[in-house]
Design an enzyme around this catalytic site. Structure first.
Site: not given
Ligand code: MRU
Length: 361
Positions: A52-54, A89, A200, A240, A250-251
């Site tokens: 995970r994580g862009a 995703r 996260q 992201d 972003n998140k």
């Protein structure tokens, strides 16, 4: 970065045959690695957030194409793998960027040369990610050093989600600045948002703890209060997808931090590697695809029970409707600066740092 004295990256090729990953769904409780030998397993790993994580899912998609080329390097086979990787995703644009770059490289070659070229290109993307993040860290750490020089007291950073080394191949985006500043002797402390529902922030706390960086885990709603009381010097987050006007996707919850930061005159910076910029994206608020994730992520919390075993607990009644948008957009007007591998700019100056991107707009 190191875990218990051993150097790790979050993803690595294994002999042009398979790909190693750290299974992030098992962090921070245990460090468990997986070997993926099939592109379909990579699709599952991305969708389930084992990776995970862009930036990392971009690199994972590149290796996914290399795995697909191991089986069949025909256009049709690569199309099928690419489409499923892209659908795994939707929000992080790094995935699209990586798949397109892989295809541009491979489509120009005869079929017999594609397999080896795919591994070379995926390795290059992974190496570039490390260099980009290192560079972002050098600019961002200078910002933290300046803050320390101004106040003469430890710099209090607030971060949201995990933009650390496990969200990338190494170093991280937002946290790269923290690591490099800390290593250079800048006294600092990080407020770590828990980041419900996937938590996260626990990964961020795990990373920071592993590197010895002082930090405090906080509930997602605590940031505004801390800012009002002068306990935050800078908000530093990842991204992201960033639109060409500098809007930051972003998140979920990042936007609220930016609003609170503006109200309390706390500078708000996003760390943005160039593969995270979507030059086709104008008005991000209207156009950015926001992933809606499963209701179970909100309804069920996971952790360790009193005996230290993995356990799940149901929090919310299945009778309650649940919405789980995973990302939000912070408009450029709330962003003090974007930290890229080419320097730090105001959002409206982003295009001036990447003149070559004009052709893709
Ligand atoms: O849903 P995730 O965990 O893949 O979310 C992505 C992120 O880690 C964050 O939004 C981060 O700030 C951007 S990636 C460095």
């Amino acid at each position: 970065m190191k875990v218990n004295g051993v150097a790790y990256r979050s993803i690595w090729p294994i002999g042009q045959r398979s790909v190693g990953i750290i299974d992030q769904t098992r962090l921070p409780y245990e460090l468990h690695t997986l070997e993926l030998a099939d592109w379909r397993a990579m699709v599952t790993a991305i969708a389930s957030m084992q990776v995970r994580g862009a930036p990392l899912i971009g690199v994972a998609a590149a290796y996914g194409i290399a795995l697909a080329a191991n089986q069949d390097a025909d256009e049709a086979a690569l199309d099928a793998a690419g489409q499923q990787l892209l659908a795994s995703r939707p929000t992080a644009v790094n995935l699209r960027w990586a798949v397109q770059r892989m295809r541009a490289r491979l489509d120009a070659l005869p079929r017999s040369e594609r397999r080896a070229a795919a591994w070379r290109e995926a390795d290059a993307i992974a190496q570039e990610d490390v260099a980009i993040n290192r560079s972002i860290g050098s600019y961002g750490s200078a910002l933290l050093a300046q803050a320390y020089a101004r106040t003469g007291r430890p710099v209090n950073v607030l971060t949201h989600c995990n933009a650390g080394w496990i969200a990338t191949v190494d170093y991280g985006t937002a946290l790269s600045s923290v690591y490099l500043a800390y290593d250079a002797g800048v006294p600092l402390h990080v407020w770590v948002d828990e980041t419900r529902p996937r938590n996260q922030g626990l990964l961020t706390a795990w990373e920071l703890g592993g590197h010895g960086v002082p930090h405090t885990l906080i509930a997602d709603n605590a940031g505004g209060h801390l800012m009002q009381h002068g306990k935050v010097d800078i908000v530093l987050v990842g991204a992201d997808r960033v639109g060409r006007e500098g809007d930051v996707c972003n998140k979920i919850g990042t936007y609220l931090k930016a609003l609170a930061a503006r109200e309390s005159s706390v500078p708000f910076y996003a760390a943005v590697p160039s593969p995270t910029i979507d030059w086709q994206l104008g008005d991000a608020l209207r156009e950015a695809p926001i992933e809606e994730r499963a209701a179970s992520e909100l309804r069920i919390v996971q952790g360790l029970d009193e005996r230290g075993r993995r356990a799940s607990v149901e929090l919310a009644s299945p009778a309650s409707a649940v919405a789980n948008p995973a990302f939000d957009v912070t408009p450029a007007r709330l962003v003090t600066g974007l930290i890229t591998e080419r320097g730090i700019v105001r959002p409206d100056q982003l295009a001036s740092l990447f003149p070559e991107a004009g052709a893709t707009r």
